[in-house]
Design a protein around this motif. Structure first.
Motif, PDB file in Angstrom:
ATOM      1  N   ALA A  19      -0.902   4.618 -10.951  1.00 31.56           N
ATOM      2  CA  ALA A  19      -1.495   3.787  -9.905  1.00 31.56           C
ATOM      3  C   ALA A  19      -0.459   3.281  -8.910  1.00 31.56           C
ATOM      4  O   ALA A  19      -0.778   3.011  -7.760  1.00 31.56           O
ATOM      5  N   VAL A  20       0.788   3.118  -9.360  1.00 28.91           N
ATOM      6  CA  VAL A  20       1.868   2.759  -8.449  1.00 28.91           C
ATOM      7  C   VAL A  20       2.980   3.776  -8.615  1.00 28.91           C
ATOM      8  O   VAL A  20       3.090   4.439  -9.647  1.00 28.91           O
ATOM      9  N   GLU A  21       3.785   3.893  -7.571  1.00 30.21           N
ATOM     10  CA  GLU A  21       4.939   4.779  -7.669  1.00 30.21           C
ATOM     11  C   GLU A  21       6.204   3.950  -7.581  1.00 30.21           C
ATOM     12  O   GLU A  21       6.227   2.893  -6.951  1.00 30.21           O
ATOM     13  N   THR A  22       7.244   4.440  -8.228  1.00 32.50           N
ATOM     14  CA  THR A  22       8.547   3.800  -8.184  1.00 32.50           C
ATOM     15  C   THR A  22       9.357   4.492  -7.109  1.00 32.50           C
ATOM     16  O   THR A  22       9.475   5.720  -7.104  1.00 32.50           O
ATOM     17  N   VAL A  23       9.907   3.705  -6.194  1.00 34.15           N
ATOM     18  CA  VAL A  23      10.754   4.229  -5.142  1.00 34.15           C
ATOM     19  C   VAL A  23      12.154   3.716  -5.424  1.00 34.15           C
ATOM     20  O   VAL A  23      12.389   2.509  -5.410  1.00 34.15           O
ATOM     21  N   LYS A  24      13.065   4.627  -5.722  1.00 31.69           N
ATOM     22  CA  LYS A  24      14.422   4.226  -6.092  1.00 31.69           C
ATOM     23  C   LYS A  24      15.201   3.835  -4.845  1.00 31.69           C
ATOM     24  O   LYS A  24      15.329   4.595  -3.914  1.00 31.69           O
ATOM     25  N   LYS A  25      15.674   2.618  -4.846  1.00 29.95           N
ATOM     26  CA  LYS A  25      16.580   2.109  -3.813  1.00 29.95           C
ATOM     27  C   LYS A  25      17.736   1.490  -4.578  1.00 29.95           C
ATOM     28  O   LYS A  25      18.054   1.952  -5.667  1.00 29.95           O
ATOM     29  N   THR A  26      18.342   0.447  -4.059  1.00 30.92           N
ATOM     30  CA  THR A  26      19.387  -0.241  -4.815  1.00 30.92           C
ATOM     31  C   THR A  26      18.807  -0.768  -6.120  1.00 30.92           C
ATOM     32  O   THR A  26      19.412  -0.684  -7.167  1.00 30.92           O
ATOM     33  N   VAL A  27      17.581  -1.310  -6.025  1.00 30.64           N
ATOM     34  CA  VAL A  27      16.823  -1.715  -7.205  1.00 30.64           C
ATOM     35  C   VAL A  27      15.494  -0.986  -7.129  1.00 30.64           C
ATOM     36  O   VAL A  27      15.059  -0.600  -6.042  1.00 30.64           O
ATOM     37  N   PRO A  28      14.840  -0.760  -8.257  1.00 31.82           N
ATOM     38  CA  PRO A  28      13.534  -0.091  -8.183  1.00 31.82           C
ATOM     39  C   PRO A  28      12.555  -0.917  -7.357  1.00 31.82           C
ATOM     40  O   PRO A  28      12.502  -2.140  -7.482  1.00 31.82           O
ATOM     41  N   THR A  29      11.804  -0.248  -6.527  1.00 31.79           N
ATOM     42  CA  THR A  29      10.749  -0.890  -5.757  1.00 31.79           C
ATOM     43  C   THR A  29       9.459  -0.142  -6.006  1.00 31.79           C
ATOM     44  O   THR A  29       9.472   0.993  -6.485  1.00 31.79           O
ATOM     45  N   PHE A  30       8.345  -0.768  -5.675  1.00 33.53           N
ATOM     46  CA  PHE A  30       7.046  -0.210  -6.045  1.00 33.53           C
ATOM     47  C   PHE A  30       6.063  -0.339  -4.897  1.00 33.53           C
ATOM     48  O   PHE A  30       6.148  -1.236  -4.073  1.00 33.53           O
ATOM     49  N   ARG A  31       5.094   0.591  -4.881  1.00 36.03           N
ATOM     50  CA  ARG A  31       3.963   0.520  -3.963  1.00 36.03           C
ATOM     51  C   ARG A  31       2.846   1.342  -4.581  1.00 36.03           C
ATOM     52  O   ARG A  31       3.058   2.098  -5.522  1.00 36.03           O
ATOM     53  N   LEU A  32       1.645   1.196  -4.029  1.00 31.75           N
ATOM     54  CA  LEU A  32       0.530   1.983  -4.541  1.00 31.75           C
ATOM     55  C   LEU A  32       0.825   3.461  -4.387  1.00 31.75           C
ATOM     56  O   LEU A  32       1.439   3.888  -3.410  1.00 31.75           O
ATOM     57  N   ALA A  33       0.366   4.242  -5.338  1.00 37.41           N
ATOM     58  CA  ALA A  33       0.589   5.684  -5.307  1.00 37.41           C
ATOM     59  C   ALA A  33      -0.468   6.394  -4.469  1.00 37.41           C
ATOM     60  O   ALA A  33      -0.263   7.528  -4.039  1.00 37.41           O
ATOM     61  N   VAL A  34      -1.592   5.745  -4.258  1.00 41.44           N
ATOM     62  CA  VAL A  34      -2.694   6.310  -3.474  1.00 41.44           C
ATOM     63  C   VAL A  34      -3.171   5.234  -2.502  1.00 41.44           C
ATOM     64  O   VAL A  34      -2.913   4.051  -2.704  1.00 41.44           O
ATOM     65  N   PRO A  35      -3.876   5.610  -1.452  1.00 39.03           N
ATOM     66  CA  PRO A  35      -4.383   4.593  -0.523  1.00 39.03           C
ATOM     67  C   PRO A  35      -5.258   3.560  -1.235  1.00 39.03           C
ATOM     68  O   PRO A  35      -6.070   3.909  -2.095  1.00 39.03           O
ATOM     69  N   ARG A  36      -5.083   2.289  -0.886  1.00 41.20           N
ATOM     70  CA  ARG A  36      -5.808   1.195  -1.524  1.00 41.20           C
ATOM     71  C   ARG A  36      -7.319   1.447  -1.541  1.00 41.20           C
ATOM     72  O   ARG A  36      -7.987   1.186  -2.522  1.00 41.20           O
ATOM     73  N   GLY A  37      -7.865   1.977  -0.455  1.00 46.59           N
ATOM     74  CA  GLY A  37      -9.294   2.214  -0.369  1.00 46.59           C
ATOM     75  C   GLY A  37      -9.800   3.313  -1.287  1.00 46.59           C
ATOM     76  O   GLY A  37     -11.001   3.438  -1.514  1.00 46.59           O
ATOM     77  N   GLU A  38      -8.897   4.140  -1.808  1.00 46.58           N
ATOM     78  CA  GLU A  38      -9.295   5.233  -2.696  1.00 46.58           C
ATOM     79  C   GLU A  38      -9.153   4.893  -4.175  1.00 46.58           C
ATOM     80  O   GLU A  38      -9.382   5.736  -5.032  1.00 46.58           O
ATOM     81  N   LEU A  39      -8.746   3.657  -4.483  1.00 50.87           N
ATOM     82  CA  LEU A  39      -8.517   3.264  -5.866  1.00 50.87           C
ATOM     83  C   LEU A  39      -9.431   2.107  -6.233  1.00 50.87           C
ATOM     84  O   LEU A  39      -9.385   1.044  -5.622  1.00 50.87           O
ATOM     85  N   GLU A  40     -10.275   2.319  -7.200  1.00 56.37           N
ATOM     86  CA  GLU A  40     -11.139   1.263  -7.718  1.00 56.37           C
ATOM     87  C   GLU A  40     -10.424   0.625  -8.900  1.00 56.37           C
ATOM     88  O   GLU A  40      -9.968   1.318  -9.803  1.00 56.37           O
ATOM     89  N   VAL A  41     -10.308  -0.692  -8.869  1.00 53.48           N
ATOM     90  CA  VAL A  41      -9.601  -1.405  -9.931  1.00 53.48           C
ATOM     91  C   VAL A  41     -10.590  -2.307 -10.647  1.00 53.48           C
ATOM     92  O   VAL A  41     -11.317  -3.061 -10.021  1.00 53.48           O
ATOM     93  N   ASP A  91       0.850  -1.199   0.000  1.00 59.15           N
ATOM     94  CA  ASP A  91       0.000   0.000   0.000  1.00 59.15           C
ATOM     95  C   ASP A  91       0.883   1.245   0.000  1.00 59.15           C
ATOM     96  O   ASP A  91       2.099   1.175   0.211  1.00 59.15           O
ATOM     97  N   HIS A  92       0.273   2.388  -0.214  1.00 60.79           N
ATOM     98  CA  HIS A  92       1.003   3.642  -0.393  1.00 60.79           C
ATOM     99  C   HIS A  92       1.863   4.038   0.798  1.00 60.79           C
ATOM    100  O   HIS A  92       2.843   4.752   0.650  1.00 60.79           O
ATOM    101  N   ASP A  93       1.528   3.578   1.995  1.00 65.33           N
ATOM    102  CA  ASP A  93       2.270   3.983   3.191  1.00 65.33           C
ATOM    103  C   ASP A  93       3.114   2.844   3.769  1.00 65.33           C
ATOM    104  O   ASP A  93       3.622   2.942   4.879  1.00 65.33           O
ATOM    105  N   GLU A  94       3.294   1.759   2.991  1.00 61.22           N
ATOM    106  CA  GLU A  94       4.105   0.625   3.418  1.00 61.22           C
ATOM    107  C   GLU A  94       5.454   0.648   2.709  1.00 61.22           C
ATOM    108  O   GLU A  94       5.648   1.380   1.732  1.00 61.22           O
ATOM    109  N   GLU A  95       6.371  -0.175   3.194  1.00 61.84           N
ATOM    110  CA  GLU A  95       7.650  -0.343   2.516  1.00 61.84           C
ATOM    111  C   GLU A  95       7.382  -0.876   1.111  1.00 61.84           C
ATOM    112  O   GLU A  95       6.598  -1.811   0.945  1.00 61.84           O
ATOM    113  N   PRO A  96       8.007  -0.292   0.094  1.00 62.92           N
ATOM    114  CA  PRO A  96       7.741  -0.734  -1.277  1.00 62.92           C
ATOM    115  C   PRO A  96       8.285  -2.136  -1.543  1.00 62.92           C
ATOM    116  O   PRO A  96       9.176  -2.619  -0.849  1.00 62.92           O
TER     117      PRO A  96
END
Length: 165
Positions: free
Chosen positions: A138-160, A99-104
């Protein structure tokens, strides 16, 4: 300009998948190469698509009206996605990704989560799906040693919504 049935169906794919890339359309349409997709777009659908500032393929407003298909993404007034319509693998990715506020998650972590849920994709397909979802916002890329990903918005606010193949 009157479109053939095939061209109308392919235009509907562009509307539903936008923003998209040649490679995604190549897979969906069963074509041999991205250049074949480009040639088709230029010869059959030139009036109905354009490339945005990131060279992603998008349908014109007229195209969306012509095929009466919901666009691949809808957003709020700030530009955050609120509804995304995606193929099955991307649907699965959105169901398991951090989710958007968790570790990617890394690509490999998303792959393992998908396999735990019964999917069996190749790692390159997961990487491609994550990039497509990042292009949609819908997801954001968080640059670390390797690219990591998580939701860009809170899960409850995104209809898939899953697109039929």
């Amino acid at each position: 300009m009157t479109l053939s049935e095939e061209a109308t169906e392919r235009l509907a794919d562009i509307v539903a998948l936008q923003p998209t890339k040649n490679k995604e359309l190549q897979k969906r349409w069963g074509m041999e190469s991205g250049s074949e997709v480009h040639s088709y777009l230029e010869s059959e659908l030139k009036e109905y698509y354009f490339r945005d500032e990131n060279s992603l393929i998008r349908a014109t407003p007229e195209a969306a009206e012509l095929v009466d298909v919901e666009p691949g993404i809808e957003g709020d007034e700030e530009g955050n996605p609120t509804v995304v319509r995606v193929p099955a693998l991307q649907y699965g990715i959105l169901s398991v990704i951090a989710d958007h506020d968790e570790e990617p998650d890394s690509v490999v972590r998303v792959l393992h989560k998908l396999r735990e849920e019964g999917f069996d994709p190749e790692v390159d397909d997961v990487r491609s799906g994550l990039r497509a979802l990042a292009n949609k916002g819908a997801v954001e890329t968080v640059k670390k040693t390797v690219p990591t990903f998580r939701l860009a918005v809170p899960r409850g606010e995104l209809e898939v919504e899953e697109l039929s193949e």
